[in-house]
Design an enzyme around this catalytic site. Structure first.
Site, PDB file in Angstrom:
ATOM      1  N   GLU A  87     -21.480 -14.762 -31.350  1.00  0.00           N
ATOM      2  CA  GLU A  87     -21.642 -15.876 -32.199  1.00  0.00           C
ATOM      3  C   GLU A  87     -22.713 -16.651 -31.481  1.00  0.00           C
ATOM      4  O   GLU A  87     -22.500 -17.253 -30.453  1.00  0.00           O
ATOM      5  CB  GLU A  87     -20.308 -16.620 -32.308  1.00  0.00           C
ATOM      6  CG  GLU A  87     -19.262 -16.030 -33.231  1.00  0.00           C
ATOM      7  CD  GLU A  87     -18.017 -16.838 -33.175  1.00  0.00           C
ATOM      8  OE1 GLU A  87     -18.041 -18.001 -33.165  1.00  0.00           O
ATOM      9  OE2 GLU A  87     -16.827 -16.336 -33.396  1.00  0.00           O
ATOM     10  N   GLU A  95     -12.427 -15.691 -28.710  1.00  0.00           N
ATOM     11  CA  GLU A  95     -12.274 -16.928 -27.968  1.00  0.00           C
ATOM     12  C   GLU A  95     -10.736 -17.325 -27.545  1.00  0.00           C
ATOM     13  O   GLU A  95     -10.212 -18.188 -27.979  1.00  0.00           O
ATOM     14  CB  GLU A  95     -12.989 -17.981 -28.751  1.00  0.00           C
ATOM     15  CG  GLU A  95     -14.247 -17.724 -29.081  1.00  0.00           C
ATOM     16  CD  GLU A  95     -15.015 -19.110 -29.630  1.00  0.00           C
ATOM     17  OE1 GLU A  95     -14.267 -19.973 -30.017  1.00  0.00           O
ATOM     18  OE2 GLU A  95     -16.294 -18.991 -30.052  1.00  0.00           O
TER      19      GLU A  95
HETATM   20  C1  FCB Z   1     -16.337 -20.612 -32.673  1.00  0.00           C
HETATM   21  C2  FCB Z   1     -15.153 -19.895 -33.694  1.00  0.00           C
HETATM   22  C3  FCB Z   1     -15.771 -19.429 -34.918  1.00  0.00           C
HETATM   23  C4  FCB Z   1     -16.626 -20.708 -35.973  1.00  0.00           C
HETATM   24  C5  FCB Z   1     -17.586 -21.231 -34.765  1.00  0.00           C
HETATM   25  C6  FCB Z   1     -18.451 -22.526 -35.198  1.00  0.00           C
HETATM   26  O1  FCB Z   1     -15.444 -21.131 -31.796  1.00  0.00           O
HETATM   27  O2  FCB Z   1     -15.066 -18.522 -32.988  1.00  0.00           O
HETATM   28  O3  FCB Z   1     -14.638 -19.049 -35.776  1.00  0.00           O
HETATM   29  O4  FCB Z   1     -15.636 -21.628 -36.067  1.00  0.00           O
HETATM   30  O5  FCB Z   1     -16.830 -21.626 -33.540  1.00  0.00           O
END
Ligand code: FCB
Length: 511
Positions: A370, A175
């Site tokens: 994620e 990110e």
């Molecule tokens: C993302 C991050 C991760 C975590 C999630 C909830 O933006 O990459 O580290 O904090 O959010």
């Protein structure tokens, strides 16, 4: 793909046999042991020790203590039955000051982790950078300094040489948009800068770092291991017609500002000029380096954004001002559920994102690196964590993945954020995202009900259709410890589906 299941409850929701189910974490959020093994300081050490930056003054000093509990966490992963584990490597453990010779003790920690995963048949998916920049590099300007991109490539190459193809997939950056935006533009993350010019420079240097690191890893491993990048993608939805153009601009500023350089070698024209790197920062060849073909794209998906016209001095329910866009507001439609992060729960946003990416980069392998939700989890007097809203969140999003695959998207895996409750950046320990509940006082890990649910999905590759009646939900009681080690795979699946305690609590409605 056609449905092969004969089981009515799961008909049509079977995932491809090689689909990679995984769990994700990152170094600073779980490791702790910040002063051990020769680790240097990172920007997050500095930021968390700056009064007022983090909820309740929390830090990652101890976090989940995973540095000392690798074996235990490996056991959780086998218990869960996932095929992949995405973790990140702490740059300051490897190069305490961000450059120069390698700290072998730091490497040994990850060597042991990777070997432990391999021994258990779990694919190690390593993120090279998940936000913990060595403070020594920040002191020289951090990502706003072009040199950081070069240092990052050196560090990546060193990792590739040391861990080689024992790592199954490499992810250069996590990110980068959050690093540039929260770290350098609005200052809510380390290093806490609030400067548009620095953020724009950081944007370019993060991208350049990605391109250079990819080259470096490819060289070291002669292209044997797939390399990609994880980008956070939020579909931007206009909530009224007058917001169509604003939605396009926001999409450019949040999503396309990283997607477009990586996929096509260009910056999005629709973004406001002050968010884009100045022309003199872009040296000849940079954009070619940045858009060298990736082997896969990692997608971090949590929620969509809705935007509509609105009056900042007279905000209505669900509205908040949209900085930089006078006359427009962020909008949370009341009919869409929210997590305790305030993030909208909309699995269709994931489906739409996957389809749009597949249209833009046809057949590019995609992994959801994620996806997950925070909830107000607690241990009941019976000793379980009944996180039914997380079960529903996951079920809805797995289904969105499944639908995307049916519609031809080359989606190869889905990783849940997160294996463990952990240090949630500016929110400290106040937000729990884990499949495992962590009692931070004792460091005891307890599988939540979502872990049992996920275990069943990951082990069978089948998603039960519809909302499960409470009685049919797996309990949060996965076998642990010694019992767990002795249990056969079949027993584990049974344990995950049998004997749910009777509870009057309603399963949240279909999303
Ligand atoms: C993302 C991050 C991760 C975590 C999630 C909830 O933006 O990459 O580290 O904090 O959010």
């Amino acid at each position: 793909m056609t449905a092969t299941s004969s089981d009515g409850a799961s008909a049509g929701r079977r995932f491809p046999p090689d689909f990679l189910w995984g769990a994700s974490t990152s170094a600073y959020q779980i490791e702790g042991a910040v002063d051990e093994g020769g680790r240097g300081r990172s920007v997050w050490d500095t930021f968390t020790h700056t009064p007022g930056q983090i909820h309740a003054g929390d830090t990652g000093n101890i976090a989940c203590d995973s540095y000392h509990r690798v074996e235990e966490d490996l056991t959780l992963l086998s218990e869960l039955g996932v095929g992949g584990y995405r973790f990140s490597i702490a740059w300051p453990r490897i190069q305490p000051s961000g450059r120069g010779t390698v700290n072998e003790a730091g490497l040994d920690y990850y060597r042991a982790l990777v070997a432990g995963l391999r021994d258990r048949g779990i694919a190690p998916v390593a993120t090279v950078y998940h936000w913990d920049l060595p403070q020594a590099l920040e002191d020289l300007g951090g990502w706003a300094n072009r040199d950081t991109a070069e240092r990052f490539a050196d560090y990546a190459q060193l990792l590739a040489r040391a861990l080689g193809d024992e790592v199954a997939m490499w992810i250069t950056l996590n990110e980068p948009q959050q690093v540039a935006h929260q770290g350098y533009r609005v200052g809510t993350h380390a290093p806490g800068k609030t400067d548009f010019a620095l953020a724009a420079a950081a944007t370019h240097h993060l991208l350049l770092g990605h391109g250079l690191a990819m080259q470096a890893i490819r060289e070291a491993l002669s292209g044997r291991v797939p390399i990609g990048i994880s980008l956070d993608v939020h579909p931007v939805r206009p909530a009224n017609e007058d917001a169509l153009e604003a939605a396009t601009v926001l999409d450019a500023e949040h999503n396309r500002i990283f997607l477009e350089p990586v996929l096509h070698g260009t910056y999005p024209e629709a973004a406001r000029a002050e968010l884009l790197p100045r022309a003199e920062l872009i040296e000849p060849g940079d954009m070619r380096t940045i858009c060298a073909p990736i082997d896969f794209l990692g997608v971090n998906y949590y929620s969509p954004y809705y935007v509509r016209t609105g009056d900042w001095d007279d905000l209505r329910a669900g509205e908040s001002a949209l900085p930089g866009h006078p006359g427009f507001v962020n909008y949370a439609p009341p009919e869409i559920p929210k997590t305790n992060m305030g993030w909208l729960v909309e699995p269709d946003g994931l489906y739409d994102t996957l389809l749009a990416l597949d249209r833009e980069a046809p057949r590019l392998p995609l992994y959801i690196t994620e996806n997950g939700c925070a909830a107000d989890d607690y241990v009941t007097p019976e000793g379980v964590v009944d996180d039914l809203e997380r079960v529903e969140y996951l079920r809805g999003h797995f289904e969105a993945s499944w639908r995307a695959i049916q519609d031809g998207v080359n989606l190869r895996g889905h990783f849940v954020w997160s294996l463990l409750d952990n240090f949630e950046w500016a929110r400290g320990y106040s937000r729990r995202f884990g499949l495992y509940f962590v009692d931070f006082g004792t460091q005891r890990r307890l599988p939540k009900r979502s872990a049992a649910f996920y275990s069943r999905v990951a082990r069978t590759g089948v998603l039960p259709a519809g909302v499960l009646p409470v009685g049919e939900l797996p309990t949060g009681e996965l076998p642990v410890g010694e019992a767990m080690r002795q249990a056969s795979e079949d027993e584990l699946v049974d344990a995950g589906v049998a004997g749910a305690p009777a509870t009057a609590r309603a399963v949240p409605g279909a999303l």
